[in-house]
Design an enzyme around this catalytic site. Structure first.
Site, mmCIF file in Angstrom:
data_model
loop_
_atom_site.group_PDB
_atom_site.id
_atom_site.type_symbol
_atom_site.label_atom_id
_atom_site.label_comp_id
_atom_site.label_asym_id
_atom_site.label_seq_id
_atom_site.Cartn_x
_atom_site.Cartn_y
_atom_site.Cartn_z
ATOM 1 N N TRP A 143 -5.070 1.213 10.159
ATOM 2 C CA TRP A 143 -5.144 1.032 8.716
ATOM 3 C C TRP A 143 -4.801 -0.415 8.343
ATOM 4 O O TRP A 143 -5.352 -0.977 7.413
ATOM 5 C CB TRP A 143 -4.217 2.012 8.015
ATOM 6 N N GLU A 177 -11.483 4.598 4.332
ATOM 7 C CA GLU A 177 -11.038 5.582 5.325
ATOM 8 C C GLU A 177 -12.103 5.787 6.403
ATOM 9 O O GLU A 177 -11.784 5.924 7.577
ATOM 10 C CB GLU A 177 -10.675 6.919 4.662
ATOM 11 N N TYR A 203 0.843 -1.196 0.000
ATOM 12 C CA TYR A 203 0.000 0.000 0.000
ATOM 13 C C TYR A 203 0.883 1.253 0.000
ATOM 14 O O TYR A 203 0.656 2.183 -0.780
ATOM 15 C CB TYR A 203 -0.944 -0.002 1.210
#
Length: 187
Positions: A47, A39, A17
């Site tokens: 995350w 998000e 990522y």
């Protein structure tokens, strides 16, 4: 290769990522909606947790097809709430559906979220060169401005901290550290 601190010594999902998505300019509306949703789902969590569930999110949210998500009914909401493969937060799920419904209306009027967001920065990524992770702000004047505007337009779960992370995910903000050698915007 030197990466931002949060992507060093971590799992392959986080590294991938960081190296190939975070801070890379995104102009695709479906991807913009996907990252908006992820998000939102991340709020209050890590995350890494979201990334581990990302593929399953794609499956159960119809690859973040905005029109399909906008049409979700109570049966689909119940199925999502019972799916341990995703983050089962009713408020976040309902906000995702609500936001998709607003985007369907935008699209009918010829507008896109992607173009709307990029207009705030005149189509150019803002490249920051922070010295340390502790220098990265949780929110900025830009994320506060966009958050306020999105809320006024009816979008839900779009606080300034979520918007800040979303802008970074979309590459509107490139917040790689100065020491990071994976800086996509300056290549």
């Amino acid at each position: 290769m030197t990466r931002c601190d949060w992507a060093e010594d971590t799992d392959d999902l986080m590294t991938h990522y960081h190296d190939y998505e975070w801070g890379v300019a995104t102009f695709d509306e479906r991807e913009t909606f996907e990252l908006m949703t992820l998000e939102m789902m991340q709020a209050g969590l890590s995350w890494q947790t979201v990334l581990r569930k990302r593929e399953h999110f794609k499956q159960v949210f119809d690859n973040f097809d905005i029109n399909k998500v906008a049409a979700y009914d109570d049966t689909k909401i119940d199925a999502l709430m019972n799916d341990a493969g995703i983050i089962r937060n009713r408020r976040k799920i309902l906000a995702t559906i609500h936001n998709a419904q607003l985007l369907v209306k935008w699209h009918a009027d010829g507008k896109t979220m992607n173009a709307y967001l990029w207009d705030y920065v005149d189509g150019q990524s803002i490249v920051n060169k922070y010295a340390a992770m502790s220098d990265l702000p949780g929110k900025t004047a830009l994320s506060e401005k966009i958050s306020k505007a999105l809320k006024k337009l009816g979008f839900q779960f779009m606080g300034p901290t979520i918007v800040q992370s979303w802008l970074e995910a979309l590459g509107i903000l490139d917040d790689h550290l100065a020491s990071c050698t994976v800086n996509h915007m300056s290549e």
